[in-house]
Design an enzyme around this catalytic site. Structure first.
Site, PDB file in Angstrom:
ATOM      1  CG  ASP A  65       1.555  -5.139  -6.428  1.00  0.00           C
ATOM      2  OD1 ASP A  65       0.615  -5.238  -7.233  1.00  0.00           O
ATOM      3  OD2 ASP A  65       2.744  -5.102  -6.794  1.00  0.00           O
ATOM      4  CG  ASP A 206       3.320  -2.857 -11.911  1.00  0.00           C
ATOM      5  OD1 ASP A 206       3.921  -2.122 -11.109  1.00  0.00           O
ATOM      6  OD2 ASP A 206       2.872  -3.961 -11.601  1.00  0.00           O
ATOM      7  CG  HIS A 265       6.642  -1.479  -8.227  1.00  0.00           C
ATOM      8  ND1 HIS A 265       6.745  -2.526  -9.113  1.00  0.00           N
ATOM      9  CD2 HIS A 265       5.461  -1.635  -7.597  1.00  0.00           C
ATOM     10  CE1 HIS A 265       5.652  -3.281  -9.030  1.00  0.00           C
ATOM     11  NE2 HIS A 265       4.861  -2.759  -8.103  1.00  0.00           N
TER      12      HIS A 265
END
Length: 303
Positions: A65, A206, A265
């Site tokens: 992604d 992340d 995100h």
């Protein structure tokens, strides 16, 4: 002036109004991109920006992604008759990963230059950008990035006149160039005051919260940070999969004394994310949700 655009804000999978992760900046005719998830080139077109001036692409890590949109973007850049080299920056293995993706984009009219990161922190200067890459804490090697546009001190006319520096050299000195003529050397420090505050943005996705994030983001004009989960009961899940909650991102923003936080995100399962903002703003008032196409023009502050 630095233009900043969140091209894609989705996590894990694209949604009807959220492309996957990507950020783009424009400065002095040069464009920089961080991550290139699926749909990135469509998002660029929707924004009305162009592909050809993209000179630098930084990757946080190599989950799909964040990089699956790269082959199509490269083909589009090639079709735009780009011939200038393109620099890519990312964790170790970058050239191998990009080489594999280029199986479907094998012929390009421009060179790709790779800068693979291996240290916990690395600094790179390119096209007027000062890029600070710093390792964060995900389940694969992952980096965050701070992008700074530095600013010289004020040009001091009285200093130039007092030292007898010819006026025809003033502009070059003001822009940081050293000038030598007839045995005389004139340097910028002879006519410039102390450096002034530049423009700084920091981008992280992340990761669990880390001190490296707090340090790197310190006093950023804009902090763009993942908040995968907003539901407080999903903290354990965030820890398990090494992501962050809205509230953890807000605490990092608070500690780093940034001016503004954009959350991005977040999980595709999260609905009505705006309903969680009041609690987030109890931690960090200048927090808001990122959305595809969200843009900010950041300019130097007058002193």
């Amino acid at each position: 002036m630095l233009d900043v655009c969140l091209l894609g804000t989705g996590g894990m999978m694209p949604l009807p109004r959220r492309w996957l992760t990507s950020l783009m900046t424009r400065y002095n005719g040069s464009n920089l991109m961080i991550d290139c998830g699926e749909g990135t080139q469509i998002a660029v077109k929707e924004k009305g920006w162009t592909f050809k001036p993209i000179d630098v692409i930084c990757f946080t890590h190599y989950h799909a992604d964040h990089i699956s949109g790269l082959p199509g973007l490269l083909l589009t850049m090639g079709n735009a008759e780009r011939t200038e080299p393109l620099t890519m920056i990312g964790p170790k293995g970058l050239e191998r990963v990009v080489g594999a993706l280029r199986t479907i984009a094998p012929e390009l009219p421009f060179e790709i230059r790779f800068r693979e990161l291996s240290a916990s922190e690395e600094d790179i200067e390119i096209n007027g950008y000062q890029i600070h890459a710093f390792r964060v804490n995900h389940n694969v090697t992952c980096y965050g990035y701070s992008i700074t546009i530095p600013r010289n001190g004020k040009f001091l006319v009285e200093y130039a006149k007092a030292q007898g520096i010819p006026q025809r050299f003033w502009n070059r000195l003001q822009h940081g160039q050293t000038v030598t003529e007839e045995g005389n050397t004139y340097t910028p420090d002879m006519v410039l005051g102390p450096p002034r505050k530049g423009i700084k943005i920091t981008y992280c996705t992340d990761t669990r919260p880390t001190e490296s994030m707090v340090t790197a983001a310190a006093e950023s004009d804009l902090f763009i940070c993942e908040g995968m989960y907003a539901e407080e009961e999903k903290l354990a899940k965030a820890r398990q999969y090494k992501h962050m909650t809205f509230y953890e991102a807000a605490k990092v923003a608070q500690k780093a004394a940034v001016k503004e936080l954009w959350l991005t995100h977040f999980s595709p399962s999260l609905v009505h994310a705006e309903t969680y903002l009041p609690k987030v703003r109890q931690i960090f008032e200048a927090a808001s949700l990122g959305f595809d196409g969200r843009t900010r023009e950041l300019d130097f502050k007058e002193e």
